[in-house]
Enzyme design. Structure first.
Site, PDB file in Angstrom:
ATOM      1  N   ARG A 118     -25.350  23.263   5.858  1.00  0.00           N
ATOM      2  CA  ARG A 118     -25.168  21.837   5.697  1.00  0.00           C
ATOM      3  C   ARG A 118     -23.766  21.515   6.180  1.00  0.00           C
ATOM      4  NH1 ARG A 118     -26.021  17.747   1.685  1.00  0.00           N
ATOM      5  NH2 ARG A 118     -25.059  16.746   3.487  1.00  0.00           N
ATOM      6  N   ASP A 151     -24.208  22.616  -3.676  1.00  0.00           N
ATOM      7  CA  ASP A 151     -23.085  22.343  -2.779  1.00  0.00           C
ATOM      8  C   ASP A 151     -22.042  23.457  -2.760  1.00  0.00           C
ATOM      9  OD1 ASP A 151     -23.955  19.927  -1.788  1.00  0.00           O
ATOM     10  OD2 ASP A 151     -22.947  18.743  -3.324  1.00  0.00           O
ATOM     11  N   ARG A 152     -21.678  23.968  -3.943  1.00  0.00           N
ATOM     12  CA  ARG A 152     -20.535  24.873  -4.037  1.00  0.00           C
ATOM     13  C   ARG A 152     -20.975  26.214  -4.618  1.00  0.00           C
ATOM     14  NH1 ARG A 152     -19.215  20.034  -5.824  1.00  0.00           N
ATOM     15  NH2 ARG A 152     -19.210  20.586  -8.039  1.00  0.00           N
ATOM     16  N   GLU A 277     -13.122   9.822   0.143  1.00  0.00           N
ATOM     17  CA  GLU A 277     -13.721  11.150   0.237  1.00  0.00           C
ATOM     18  C   GLU A 277     -14.211  11.366   1.665  1.00  0.00           C
ATOM     19  OE1 GLU A 277     -15.468  12.158  -4.215  1.00  0.00           O
ATOM     20  OE2 GLU A 277     -16.862  11.647  -2.616  1.00  0.00           O
ATOM     21  N   GLU A 278     -14.244  12.629   2.088  1.00  0.00           N
ATOM     22  CA  GLU A 278     -14.903  13.045   3.328  1.00  0.00           C
ATOM     23  C   GLU A 278     -14.527  12.151   4.511  1.00  0.00           C
ATOM     24  OE1 GLU A 278     -18.828  15.002   1.202  1.00  0.00           O
ATOM     25  OE2 GLU A 278     -18.920  12.925   1.880  1.00  0.00           O
ATOM     26  N   ARG A 293     -15.408   7.751   2.825  1.00  0.00           N
ATOM     27  CA  ARG A 293     -16.512   7.448   1.907  1.00  0.00           C
ATOM     28  C   ARG A 293     -15.946   6.993   0.561  1.00  0.00           C
ATOM     29  NH1 ARG A 293     -20.853  12.151   0.000  1.00  0.00           N
ATOM     30  NH2 ARG A 293     -21.605  11.170  -1.934  1.00  0.00           N
ATOM     31  N   ASP A 294     -16.417   5.854   0.078  1.00  0.00           N
ATOM     32  CA  ASP A 294     -16.101   5.414  -1.279  1.00  0.00           C
ATOM     33  C   ASP A 294     -17.299   5.764  -2.152  1.00  0.00           C
ATOM     34  OD1 ASP A 294     -15.851   4.024  -3.695  1.00  0.00           O
ATOM     35  OD2 ASP A 294     -14.763   2.362  -2.773  1.00  0.00           O
ATOM     36  N   GLY A 298     -17.688   1.159  -3.671  1.00  0.00           N
ATOM     37  CA  GLY A 298     -17.675   0.395  -2.431  1.00  0.00           C
ATOM     38  C   GLY A 298     -18.847   0.734  -1.524  1.00  0.00           C
ATOM     39  N   ASP A 324     -22.031   2.060   4.336  1.00  0.00           N
ATOM     40  CA  ASP A 324     -22.303   3.174   3.426  1.00  0.00           C
ATOM     41  C   ASP A 324     -23.796   3.227   3.081  1.00  0.00           C
ATOM     42  OD1 ASP A 324     -21.740   5.379   1.878  1.00  0.00           O
ATOM     43  OD2 ASP A 324     -20.414   4.352   0.473  1.00  0.00           O
ATOM     44  N   TYR A 402     -25.350  13.151   6.654  1.00  0.00           N
ATOM     45  CA  TYR A 402     -23.941  12.907   6.941  1.00  0.00           C
ATOM     46  C   TYR A 402     -23.767  12.574   8.428  1.00  0.00           C
ATOM     47  CZ  TYR A 402     -22.068  14.672   2.465  1.00  0.00           C
ATOM     48  OH  TYR A 402     -21.734  14.838   1.153  1.00  0.00           O
TER      49      TYR A 402
END
Length: 469
Positions: A118, A151-152, A277-278, A293-294, A298, A324, A402
């Site tokens: 990803r 993700d992690r 972010e990102e 990215r909010d 937002g 977004d 993304y």
């Protein structure tokens, strides 16, 4: 001849033949030893055939290729001087987007050895463009692909392969252990940033030319994370943005200036009520612009622009064409966060041209499907939802994901401006499809000032796979 004489004669002939054969074997062994000594003396080391090796000597890249000819390795060298990617040019004027690459990784992975990945992104040096991606330490259609929606994990690594190729163990190189990452090239070497470790104490490891040069420790102990797209380089310095803190509230954001893999300066943004972010960052006329990215509140995208001294400005894209996901229907925008449907979000990008802006976004307002590019000639500063160009990239009936920006410098393209480009991740599998895995392929486009076409370039894999049944 009596029988004894015949036996003696035959024995003598056999002995002569044996001696001659022994001498030939000894000569062959000596010949091989001499040949091997000469070869290793010239090359200093044995290398596999048909393999390209890059070494770094005195600020010069040396491209070495071994070619197999009649079982003999001949070494050819072509020295390519390093350059400084200045980043001082402006973005190229464009009227649309031409398709640049598509890797079809999921389709190929149904039968071939392709990584579960990803967060793919693209970055270019003055010589090549590469696709970077975060693996899950697993291959598609294999038992270890189970549960890769996470993700992690300690199994995630940053790797890269030539742009447009499906990421496999045979064409990919290891870059860093990471579940969040960035990478860019300053004209001399690749800088990679890989974040790994526990949520409450992750560390970013910086590598330059593959060697660890610096580290950055989580300063808020709350999931240190970075861009998931390329960092930006100007005049030998590279810049990245990192976030540490809540994903649904006020967090801490820092810009880092990095030279030859070492942090030389950083600044924390004074950005109350902002959420970054990102970020997708690019150079333009010697400065850096990042569109982010909010994930807090937002549905339009926040931006930060800064010069090489890290003097910065912040804001939100004002356009009523919201970028977004999720988001409300287009309407009246705001130069601050647009609250309706503002929670959560998706990595994305935009390119600023004066008061205008190219906005990349999913077609769906509430799911990660479809993709389109929209030109709003007044959207950076104006709040209306009027736009003049829309180019289809992925149909709303197909999955996307993304997206992020990358650029091609004049040192690569030969033109006197910075070419804007973008990539789109095409996520497949969990949580939306009946598989045990989550992965993606990618497509990319570059801006041109000539004819283009809108269409749909979906992932196209038929699911489920054998492992899912």
């Amino acid at each position: 001849m009596n029988p004894n004489q015949k036996i003696i004669t035959i024995g003598s002939i056999c002995m002569v033949i044996g001696i001659v054969s022994l001498m030939l074997q000894i000569g062959n062994i000596i010949s091989i030893w001499v040949s091997h000594s000469i070869q290793t003396g010239n090359q200093h080391q044995a290398e596999p055939c048909n393999q390209s090796i890059i070494t770094y000597e005195n600020n010069t890249w040396v491209n070495q290729t071994y070619v197999n000819i009649s079982n003999t390795n001949f070494l050819t060298e072509k020295a390519v001087a390093s350059v400084t990617l200045a980043g001082n040019s402006s973005l190229c004027p464009i009227s649309g987007w031409a398709v640049y690459s598509k890797d079809n990784g999921i389709r190929i992975g149904s039968k071939g050895d392709v990584f579960v990945i990803r967060e793919p992104f693209i970055s270019c040096s003055h010589l090549e463009c590469r696709t970077f991606f975060l693996t899950q330490g697993a291959l598609l259609n294999d038992k270890h692909s189970n549960g890769t929606v996470k993700d992690r994990s300690p199994y995630r690594t940053l790797m890269s392969c030539p742009v447009g190729e499906a990421p496999s163990p045979y064409n990919s190189r290891f870059e860093s252990v990471a579940w969040s990452a960035s990478a860019c090239h300053d004209g001399t070497s690749w800088l990679t940033i890989g974040i790994s470790g526990p949520d409450n104490g992750a560390v970013a490891v910086l590598k330059y030319n593959g060697i660890i040069t610096d580290t950055i420790k989580s300063w808020r102990n709350n999931i240190l994370r970075t861009q998931e797209s390329e960092c930006a380089c100007v005049n030998g310095s590279c810049f990245t943005v990192m976030t540490d803190g809540p994903s649904n509230g006020q967090a801490s954001y820092k810009i880092f200036k990095i030279e030859k893999g070492k942090v030389v300066k950083s600044v924390e943004l004074n950005a109350p009520n902002y959420h970054y972010e990102e970020c997708s960052c690019y150079p333009d006329a010697g400065e850096i612009t990042c569109v982010c990215r909010d994930n807090w509140h937002g549905s339009n995208r926040p931006w930060v622009s800064f010069n090489q001294n890290l003097e910065y400005q912040i804001g939100y894209i004002c356009s009523g064409v919201f970028g977004d996901n999720p988001r409300p229907n287009d309407g009246t925008g705001s130069c601050g966060p647009v609250s309706p449907n503002g929670a959560y979000g998706i990595k994305g990008f935009s390119f600023k041209y004066g008061n205008g802006v190219w906005i990349g976004r999913t077609k769906s307002t509430n799911s990660r499907s479809g993709f389109e590019m929209i030109w709003d000639p007044n959207g950076w500063t104006g709040t209306d939802s009027n736009f003049s160009v829309k180019q289809d990239i992925v149909a709303i009936t197909d999955w996307s994901g993304y997206s992020g920006s990358f650029v091609q410098h004049p040192e690569l393209t030969g033109v006197d401006c910075i070419r804007p480009c973008f990539w789109v991740e095409l996520i497949r599998g969990r949580p939306k499809e009946s598989t045990i895995w989550t992965s993606g392929s990618s497509i990319s486009f570059c801006g041109v000032n000539s004819d283009t076409v809108g269409w749909s370039w979906p992932d196209g894999a038929e699911l489920p796979f054998t492992i899912d049944k």
